[in-house]
Design a protein around this motif. Structure first.
Motif, PDB file in Angstrom:
ATOM      1  N   ALA A  64      37.926  44.777  46.276  1.00 33.48           N
ATOM      2  CA  ALA A  64      39.376  44.852  46.107  1.00 33.48           C
ATOM      3  C   ALA A  64      39.749  44.154  44.813  1.00 33.48           C
ATOM      4  N   SER A  65      40.849  44.600  44.237  1.00 39.49           N
ATOM      5  CA  SER A  65      41.322  44.008  42.999  1.00 39.49           C
ATOM      6  C   SER A  65      42.827  44.211  42.911  1.00 39.49           C
ATOM      7  N   VAL A  66      43.527  43.180  42.470  1.00 36.02           N
ATOM      8  CA  VAL A  66      44.974  43.294  42.306  1.00 36.02           C
ATOM      9  C   VAL A  66      45.372  42.536  41.040  1.00 36.02           C
ATOM     10  N   SER A  67      46.297  43.117  40.302  1.00 30.21           N
ATOM     11  CA  SER A  67      46.783  42.483  39.082  1.00 30.21           C
ATOM     12  C   SER A  67      47.919  41.531  39.438  1.00 30.21           C
ATOM     13  N   VAL A  68      47.838  40.282  38.948  1.00 32.77           N
ATOM     14  CA  VAL A  68      48.881  39.294  39.215  1.00 32.77           C
ATOM     15  C   VAL A  68      49.612  38.892  37.945  1.00 32.77           C
ATOM     16  N   GLU A  72      45.807  38.928  34.129  1.00 29.91           N
ATOM     17  CA  GLU A  72      45.207  38.165  35.206  1.00 29.91           C
ATOM     18  C   GLU A  72      45.031  39.051  36.429  1.00 29.91           C
ATOM     19  N   ARG A  73      43.894  38.875  37.099  1.00 34.61           N
ATOM     20  CA  ARG A  73      43.586  39.651  38.291  1.00 34.61           C
ATOM     21  C   ARG A  73      42.968  38.741  39.338  1.00 34.61           C
ATOM     22  N   VAL A  74      43.146  39.113  40.599  1.00 28.15           N
ATOM     23  CA  VAL A  74      42.434  38.490  41.701  1.00 28.15           C
ATOM     24  C   VAL A  74      41.540  39.576  42.273  1.00 28.15           C
ATOM     25  N   VAL A  75      40.235  39.286  42.357  1.00 29.12           N
ATOM     26  CA  VAL A  75      39.280  40.272  42.849  1.00 29.12           C
ATOM     27  C   VAL A  75      38.495  39.695  44.013  1.00 29.12           C
ATOM     28  N   ALA A  82      28.161  36.683  51.452  1.00 25.66           N
ATOM     29  CA  ALA A  82      29.527  36.178  51.428  1.00 25.66           C
ATOM     30  C   ALA A  82      30.427  37.123  50.647  1.00 25.66           C
ATOM     31  N   ARG A  83      31.718  36.869  50.768  1.00 28.11           N
ATOM     32  CA  ARG A  83      32.711  37.578  49.964  1.00 28.11           C
ATOM     33  C   ARG A  83      33.456  36.516  49.161  1.00 28.11           C
ATOM     34  N   LEU A  84      33.482  36.691  47.846  1.00 29.00           N
ATOM     35  CA  LEU A  84      34.087  35.707  46.968  1.00 29.00           C
ATOM     36  C   LEU A  84      35.444  36.209  46.482  1.00 29.00           C
ATOM     37  N   VAL A  85      36.442  35.337  46.540  1.00 27.37           N
ATOM     38  CA  VAL A  85      37.750  35.634  45.977  1.00 27.37           C
ATOM     39  C   VAL A  85      37.790  34.935  44.623  1.00 27.37           C
ATOM     40  N   LEU A  86      37.940  35.725  43.562  1.00 34.44           N
ATOM     41  CA  LEU A  86      37.872  35.190  42.205  1.00 34.44           C
ATOM     42  C   LEU A  86      39.157  35.469  41.458  1.00 34.44           C
ATOM     43  N   GLY A  87      39.572  34.508  40.651  1.00 37.74           N
ATOM     44  CA  GLY A  87      40.672  34.702  39.716  1.00 37.74           C
ATOM     45  C   GLY A  87      40.085  35.006  38.348  1.00 37.74           C
ATOM     46  N   THR A  89      40.736  35.945  34.342  1.00 36.62           N
ATOM     47  CA  THR A  89      41.633  36.004  33.186  1.00 36.62           C
ATOM     48  C   THR A  89      40.820  36.477  31.991  1.00 36.62           C
ATOM     49  N   ALA A  90      41.477  36.548  30.853  1.00 38.98           N
ATOM     50  CA  ALA A  90      40.767  36.979  29.647  1.00 38.98           C
ATOM     51  C   ALA A  90      39.763  35.918  29.194  1.00 38.98           C
ATOM     52  N   GLN A  91      40.006  34.641  29.525  1.00 35.78           N
ATOM     53  CA  GLN A  91      39.143  33.574  29.053  1.00 35.78           C
ATOM     54  C   GLN A  91      38.092  33.147  30.059  1.00 35.78           C
ATOM     55  N   ASN A  92      38.408  33.166  31.376  1.00 33.76           N
ATOM     56  CA  ASN A  92      37.447  32.642  32.345  1.00 33.76           C
ATOM     57  C   ASN A  92      37.602  33.303  33.708  1.00 33.76           C
ATOM     58  N   ILE A  93      36.677  32.945  34.595  1.00 33.88           N
ATOM     59  CA  ILE A  93      36.679  33.395  35.983  1.00 33.88           C
ATOM     60  C   ILE A  93      36.650  32.147  36.854  1.00 33.88           C
ATOM     61  N   THR A  94      37.575  32.086  37.821  1.00 26.98           N
ATOM     62  CA  THR A  94      37.681  30.912  38.674  1.00 26.98           C
ATOM     63  C   THR A  94      37.423  31.306  40.123  1.00 26.98           C
ATOM     64  N   HIS A  95      36.565  30.537  40.802  1.00 22.76           N
ATOM     65  CA  HIS A  95      36.299  30.763  42.220  1.00 22.76           C
ATOM     66  C   HIS A  95      37.477  30.209  43.007  1.00 22.76           C
TER      67      HIS A  95
END
Length: 131
Positions: A64-68, A72-75, A82-87, A89-95
Motif C-alpha cells: 500500500a502507498s499513500v501520498s501525504v 512525501e509518502r507513507v508506504v 513483518a510488515r513495515l510502515v515507512l515514511g 521523502t525525497a531525502q530519507n526513509i523513516t521507519h
C-alpha cells in the motif's frame, strides 16, 4: 443546324489515380503515428505513477502507498516476517511502525495465466445477461 461551328465535346475530368505506393506511404505513416502515440502514453503513465511499480525481489513487496504531501509518502512494505510502515521523502526513509505479517490465505489460488478466451468472456459478460 450546324452553321460551321464545331461542337465541343466535353470530356469528363478524370480523377487522378492514386498509386499503390502513395497509399502505402499514407497508411504506414498513420500506423507509425499511432504506435508513437501509444508509446508516449505508456511513458507518461509510467512517469506519473499510473503504471504498477516493479520490485526486483519477491520477498519485498509494496502492498500500500499513500501520498501525504507533495513529495512525501507513507508506504507499507511486506517482508518475509513483518510488515513495515515507512515514511518516504525525497531525502530519507523513516521507519514508522512494524505490523504483524499478513495471515496466509487459506485457499491459495494457483497463479496460472488465464486463457485469453476466458478473460475476454468475463470482460464482455454483462450482469443479468444469460450466457
Amino acid at each position: 443546324m450546324r452553321s460551321g461551328t464545331q461542337q465541343l465535346q466535353q470530356i469528363p475530368a478524370s480523377q487522378p489515380a492514386t498509386s499503390a505506393g502513395s497509399m502505402l506511404t499514407q497508411v504506414s505513416s498513420v500506423l507509425a503515428f499511432i504506435v508513437l502515440l501509444i508509446l508516449c502514453c505508456a511513458w507518461l503513465a509510467r512517469r506519473f505513477g499510473f503504471a504498477a511499480k516493479k520490485v526486483g525481489s519477491q520477498s519485498l513487496k509494496i502492498s500500500a502507498s499513500v501520498s501525504v504531501g507533495q513529495r512525501e509518502r507513507v508506504v507499507i512494505v511486506d517482508v518475509d516476517d513483518a510488515r513495515l510502515v515507512l515514511g518516504v521523502t525525497a531525502q530519507n526513509i523513516t521507519h514508522l511502525h512494524t505490523l504483524p505479517p499478513k495471515a496466509p490465505e487459506e485457499d491459495p489460488t494457483p497463479t496460472t495465466p488465464a486463457d485469453f478466451r476466458q478473460v475476454l468472456q468475463t470482460l464482455i459478460k454483462r450482469p443479468g445477461k444469460p450466457q
